[in-house]
Design an enzyme around this catalytic site. Structure first.
Site, PDB file in Angstrom:
ATOM      1  N   ASN A  32      -2.205  11.565   7.984  1.00 16.71           N
ATOM      2  CA  ASN A  32      -1.202  12.906   7.094  1.00 16.71           C
ATOM      3  C   ASN A  32      -1.485  13.036   5.911  1.00 16.71           C
ATOM      4  O   ASN A  32      -0.851  11.123   5.116  1.00 16.71           O
ATOM      5  CB  ASN A  32       0.255  12.209   8.439  1.00 16.71           C
ATOM      6  N   LYS A  76      -0.467  14.094   3.471  1.00 21.81           N
ATOM      7  CA  LYS A  76       1.643  15.121   2.853  1.00 21.81           C
ATOM      8  C   LYS A  76       0.591  15.397   1.520  1.00 21.81           C
ATOM      9  O   LYS A  76      -0.561  16.856   1.522  1.00 21.81           O
ATOM     10  CB  LYS A  76       1.883  13.140   2.097  1.00 21.81           C
ATOM     11  N   HIS A 109       8.689  15.186  10.780  1.00 27.83           N
ATOM     12  CA  HIS A 109       8.652  14.018   9.970  1.00 27.83           C
ATOM     13  C   HIS A 109       9.387  13.768   9.524  1.00 27.83           C
ATOM     14  O   HIS A 109      10.395  14.666   9.002  1.00 27.83           O
ATOM     15  CB  HIS A 109       7.509  14.477   9.001  1.00 27.83           C
ATOM     16  N   GLU A 147      10.404  13.007   6.475  1.00 28.05           N
ATOM     17  CA  GLU A 147      10.039  12.989   5.055  1.00 28.05           C
ATOM     18  C   GLU A 147      11.064  14.584   5.303  1.00 28.05           C
ATOM     19  O   GLU A 147      11.708  14.708   4.349  1.00 28.05           O
ATOM     20  CB  GLU A 147       9.504  13.390   4.045  1.00 28.05           C
ATOM     21  N   GLU A 196       7.686   6.020  14.138  1.00 26.21           N
ATOM     22  CA  GLU A 196       7.973   6.094  12.456  1.00 26.21           C
ATOM     23  C   GLU A 196       8.751   5.217  11.944  1.00 26.21           C
ATOM     24  O   GLU A 196       9.932   5.841  11.955  1.00 26.21           O
ATOM     25  CB  GLU A 196       7.016   7.316  12.016  1.00 26.21           C
ATOM     26  N   GLY A 230       5.292   4.805   3.370  1.00 25.25           N
ATOM     27  CA  GLY A 230       4.993   4.072   2.388  1.00 25.25           C
ATOM     28  C   GLY A 230       5.400   3.116   1.684  1.00 25.25           C
ATOM     29  O   GLY A 230       5.914   2.972   0.397  1.00 25.25           O
ATOM     30  N   SER A 246       2.797   2.505   7.133  1.00 25.24           N
ATOM     31  CA  SER A 246       2.191   1.250   6.253  1.00 25.24           C
ATOM     32  C   SER A 246       1.234   0.635   7.143  1.00 25.24           C
ATOM     33  O   SER A 246       0.815  -0.279   7.090  1.00 25.24           O
ATOM     34  CB  SER A 246       2.978  -0.189   5.548  1.00 25.24           C
TER      35      SER A 246
HETATM   36  P1  PGA Z   1       2.638   5.324   5.687  1.00 21.81           P
HETATM   37  O1  PGA Z   1       2.544   7.564   6.092  1.00 21.81           O
HETATM   38  O2  PGA Z   1       1.243   4.899   6.486  1.00 21.81           O
HETATM   39  O3  PGA Z   1       1.872   5.959   3.509  1.00 21.81           O
HETATM   40  O4  PGA Z   1       3.641   4.606   5.406  1.00 21.81           O
HETATM   41  C1  PGA Z   1       2.844   7.068   7.761  1.00 21.81           C
HETATM   42  C2  PGA Z   1       3.646   9.034   7.047  1.00 21.81           C
HETATM   43  O5  PGA Z   1       4.458   8.824   7.007  1.00 21.81           O
HETATM   44  O6  PGA Z   1       3.243   9.387   8.898  1.00 21.81           O
END
Ligand code: PGA
Length: 256
Positions: A11, A13, A101, A103, A173, A179, A218
């Site tokens: 992903n 982003k 997601h 976000e 998640e 992140g 992460s």
């Molecule tokens: P990350 O993001 O691996 O940077 O923690 C995962 C995600 O948001 O899909």
């Protein structure tokens, strides 16, 4: 029960212009070998502006990496300024669309109801949704994780016919792990994914054991093998570490 082939989806982003995206996908393909693709389904989810470029790169160079989008609207067409429809994505040979997601839920106000509509719109356009669920840190600390993810799964999958549910992927998640560099322990992730699968058994019995449920938050070369060794974890939705083709290739290798 069909064997669940691991899925590793990057992903990206809001990273990588279309020019950078072409380079990253090419570099990733140089680092992967036939065995990687045989054992793991690899997908990248670039920004909308890079989808067409990545699609032509993958198809032109015959790279067996799947194409995913990070979002879409639930209507097919119309006066929805700034939105992108599932039909438009399907025409670009997009196979997967990330839906709900955290976000999008937190920053852009996506409710369970919107997520459920998007999931159905993606399926109607013959693509596969990657539906994200996951609790906040406060919810985890209050012991509400299982109840919360169960409610998210119910909201998304209730009344969905089993044959349609079978085409969905779920990404567990935990929001506090995204992140932050702080991943869920393999045991915790495995346990929550087990809860998600048993919830699916109640809602869409018959297919729940064939559906892939991946972990996100992460995931990186240093923890991918331990996470992937868990029986319930069928892959990863990888943010930060998928931006770098070396790291993402290592994660894919460790998932075999
Ligand atoms: P990350 O993001 O691996 O940077 O923690 C995962 C995600 O948001 O899909």
């Amino acid at each position: 029960m069909a064997e669940r082939k691991p899925l590793m989806a990057g992903n990206w982003k809001m990273h990588h212009t279309h020019l950078e995206a072409i380079q990253v996908v090419q570099k990733l393909s140089y680092r992967l070998e036939k065995q990687d693709y045989d054992d793991v389904e690899v997908v990248v989810c670039p920004a909308f502006t890079a989808l067409r470029s990545v699609q032509t790169t993958l198809e032109g160079d015959r790279i067996p990496i799947g194409l995913g989008a990070q979002n879409c609207y639930f209507e097919t067409q119309g006066a929805f300024t700034g939105e992108v429809s599932p039909t438009m994505l399907a025409k670009l040979h997009v196979q997967y669309v990330i839906v709900g997601h955290s976000e999008r839920r937190e920053l852009f106000g996506e409710t369970d109801e919107i997520v459920a509509k998007k999931l159905r719109a993606v399926l109607a356009a013959e693509m596969q949704p990657i539906v994200c669920v996951g609790e906040s840190l406060a919810q985890r600390e209050a012991g509400e994780t299982d109840a919360f993810v169960t409610s998210q799964v119910h909201a998304a999958f209730e009344k969905l016919p089993a044959d349609k549910a079978a085409r969905c992927v779920i990404a567990y998640e935990p929001i506090w792990a995204i992140g932050t560099g702080r991943n869920a322990t393999p045991d915790d992730a495995n346990a929550t994914i087990g809860v998600i699968r048993s919830t699916l058994r109640d809602i869409v019995s018959g297919t729940a054991d064939d559906m892939r449920i991946v972990y996100g938050g992460s995931m990186k070369p240093g923890n991918a093998a331990d996470l992937m060794a868990m029986p319930e974890i069928d892959g990863g939705l990888v943010g930060g570490a998928s931006l770098d083709p070396d790291d993402f290739a290592r994660i894919i290798r460790y998932s075999r």
